[in-house]
Design a protein around this motif. Structure first.
Motif, short mmCIF file in Angstrom:
data_model
loop_
_atom_site.label_atom_id
_atom_site.label_comp_id
_atom_site.label_asym_id
_atom_site.label_seq_id
_atom_site.Cartn_x
_atom_site.Cartn_y
_atom_site.Cartn_z
N GLY A 76 0.79 -1.23 0.00
CA GLY A 76 0.00 0.00 0.00
C GLY A 76 0.82 1.27 0.00
N GLN A 77 2.15 1.15 0.10
CA GLN A 77 3.02 2.33 0.12
C GLN A 77 3.57 2.60 -1.29
OE1 GLN A 77 6.14 1.69 2.98
NE2 GLN A 77 4.76 1.86 4.74
N SER A 78 4.05 3.82 -1.47
CA SER A 78 4.79 4.16 -2.68
C SER A 78 5.92 5.11 -2.28
CB SER A 78 3.88 4.82 -3.74
OG SER A 78 3.41 6.07 -3.27
N VAL A 79 6.96 5.12 -3.10
CA VAL A 79 8.08 6.02 -2.83
C VAL A 79 8.39 6.80 -4.10
CG1 VAL A 79 9.75 4.18 -3.30
CG2 VAL A 79 10.48 6.18 -2.03
N ILE A 90 7.70 9.30 0.72
CA ILE A 90 6.98 8.04 0.88
C ILE A 90 5.53 8.37 1.16
CG2 ILE A 90 6.78 5.91 2.23
CD1 ILE A 90 9.80 6.30 2.91
N THR A 91 4.63 7.73 0.42
CA THR A 91 3.20 7.86 0.67
C THR A 91 2.71 6.59 1.34
OG1 THR A 91 2.97 9.25 -1.31
CG2 THR A 91 0.96 8.33 -0.37
N LEU A 102 9.21 10.11 -11.01
CA LEU A 102 9.35 8.67 -10.74
C LEU A 102 8.68 8.33 -9.41
CD1 LEU A 102 10.40 5.87 -11.32
CD2 LEU A 102 12.61 6.54 -10.36
N ILE A 103 7.58 7.60 -9.50
CA ILE A 103 6.87 7.12 -8.33
C ILE A 103 6.86 5.60 -8.38
CG2 ILE A 103 4.74 7.17 -6.98
CD1 ILE A 103 5.94 9.94 -7.29
N VAL A 104 7.40 4.96 -7.37
CA VAL A 104 7.46 3.51 -7.32
C VAL A 104 6.31 3.00 -6.46
CG1 VAL A 104 8.81 1.54 -6.49
CG2 VAL A 104 9.95 3.44 -7.66
N GLU A 105 5.35 2.35 -7.10
CA GLU A 105 4.21 1.75 -6.39
C GLU A 105 4.61 0.35 -5.91
OE1 GLU A 105 1.43 3.27 -5.84
OE2 GLU A 105 1.53 4.98 -7.21
N HIS A 153 7.11 -4.56 -6.58
CA HIS A 153 7.30 -5.82 -5.85
C HIS A 153 7.45 -6.97 -6.83
CE1 HIS A 153 7.23 -8.43 -2.42
NE2 HIS A 153 6.21 -9.12 -2.88
N ARG A 154 6.68 -6.93 -7.91
CA ARG A 154 6.81 -7.98 -8.94
C ARG A 154 8.18 -7.92 -9.60
NH1 ARG A 154 1.53 -6.21 -10.15
NH2 ARG A 154 2.22 -5.14 -12.05
#
Length: 405
Positions: free
Chosen positions: A37-40, A50-51, A237-240, A245-246
């Protein structure tokens, strides 16, 4: 060595580059630490942000120095250090950003309530009186008014117009907002050895020690490419978590397999490539000509890359001497059978070259394996080029007479 610096020292970009690398490594570390549920984000809302699943935000400013004290430690973060004051100033501007919907005290209060502000630096912060006073306000050991009096003293003390501006902005905040802002501030002494911390996180995913650098390099490359593409598209650049994770699982699983890691390296080619034995042979049988410099360089790089990988696998203990010898023997036996089959009809010079080319073509199609790892075709080709270069195999029927000395 003297303290006087040349113009080249002054204009060198090295210290700036290492600061960007430090920032990117912190981002990598945050990616590895992501939870469901987080993103960076990188250079989006801050250096790194970090969200969290509830929509709350962590803003992180990274400040790195290469300057050291006499005992080799990073210098102190002083109370008037622009790394500190400008960071606080920029956060206050973000809190009060009209263009981001925060024109009212209520909206600013809501933003602070849902945001943590972290200054992470490798500078020593323990002796910083400004930070210590903020922490004391947080701990309620001094009152907000005492902090403001201290800051007013700093304003009188400094001759820097910028520092005065940053400090004045801080104490000009609405008092209730200022108290809330102070309570959401955090300061981290971030270790200079951040790359080692990343590798320790990678090891937590049950990655063998011999593969940790491969995972590190793969992750670094993936994220650098993603950042480059985001910049090209004028995006952030937002990493969900779910998407990355995949990707991380793929990287980790690829390095948990029993197959050997095939490493691509930048090869420094030797001089006088045309004088290599295997190149002379290829020219002699008409496979290439001496003017095909690009082809000669490519074949040489195939040979050198397989040499590098075999040596690295052996040095790292991933293959034994017996396995190395067995790999070589298998390659030579395949060449021997192919060479014999193609030269049964050789009876003159023309047929010798024709059959040599046929032998070479079949050799180039052969897929070799080390342990259970099938090698890429260029590595397989490079293996045979290496053997030819060491006068262990050849293409003409009586190649030994011509090339063995």
């Amino acid at each position: 060595m003297g303290e006087n610096k040349t113009r080249y020292d002054i204009t060198s970009a090295d210290t700036k580059i290492i600061g960007f690398d430090y920032q990117f490594f912190y981002f990598m570390k945050a990616v590895l630490s992501l939870k469901k549920g987080q993103s960076v984000g990188y250079e989006a809302k801050d250096d790194v942000h970090i969200t969290l699943p509830d929509g709350s935000l962590v803003l992180i400013q990274l400040k790195h120095t290469t300057q050291q004290t006499g005992d080799g430690k990073p210098i102190n973060l002083t109370e008037l250090d622009s790394d500190l004051l400008k960071t606080l100033y920029n956060w206050i501007l973000a809190i009060c950003d009209i263009n981001d919907g925060r024109a009212t005290i209520a909206s600013q209060h809501s933003f602070i309530k849902n945001t943590d502000f972290i200054l992470a630096t490798n500078k020593d912060i323990e002796q910083n009186k400004f930070i210590n006073n903020i922490i004391q306000v947080q701990n309620k050991t001094i009152k907000l008014e005492e902090l403001i009096l201290y800051i007013e003293g700093l304003i009188l003390q400094t001759d820097s117009a910028e520092s005065k501006k940053y400090l004045q902005q801080f104490i000009n905040m609405d008092r209730k907002l200022l108290k809330e802002f102070i309570n959401k501030l955090k300061f981290e002494n971030q270790a200079t050895r951040i790359s080692e911390e990343i590798k320790e996180l990678i090891a937590d995913y049950y990655i063998a020690e011999s593969r940790i650098n491969d995972v590190f390099n793969s992750l670094f490359s993936e994220l650098k490419l993603a950042h480059y593409e985001a910049v090209q598209q004028r995006e952030k650049l937002i990493v969900e978590y779910d998407y990355w994770h995949r990707k991380l699982i793929t990287i980790f699983e690829n390095n948990k397999k029993t197959t050997l890691p095939i490493r691509k390296v930048n090869i420094l080619l030797p001089d006088r490539l045309e004088e290599q034995t295997f190149i002379k042979e290829l020219i002699d049988i008409g496979d290439i000509n001496i003017l095909e410099i690009g082809q000669i360089e490519e074949f040489t790089s195939f040979m050198l890359e397989v040499e590098f990988n075999l040596k690295t696998w052996f040095d790292d203990g991933e293959i034994t001497k017996e396995e190395l010898d067995s790999f070589k023997e298998e390659a030579i036996l395949f060449w021997k059978n192919t060479h014999r089959a193609n030269h049964r009809t050789t009876c003159n010079i023309n047929l010798d070259k024709t059959n040599a080319l046929a032998c070479l073509d079949q050799i180039r199609a052969k897929v070799l394996t080390v342990q259970e790892t099938p090698l890429k075709i260029e590595f397989c080709n490079g293996t045979f080029y290496r053997l030819a270069n060491e006068n262990e195999i050849g293409w003409l029927k009586k190649w030994e007479d011509k090339y063995r000395k």
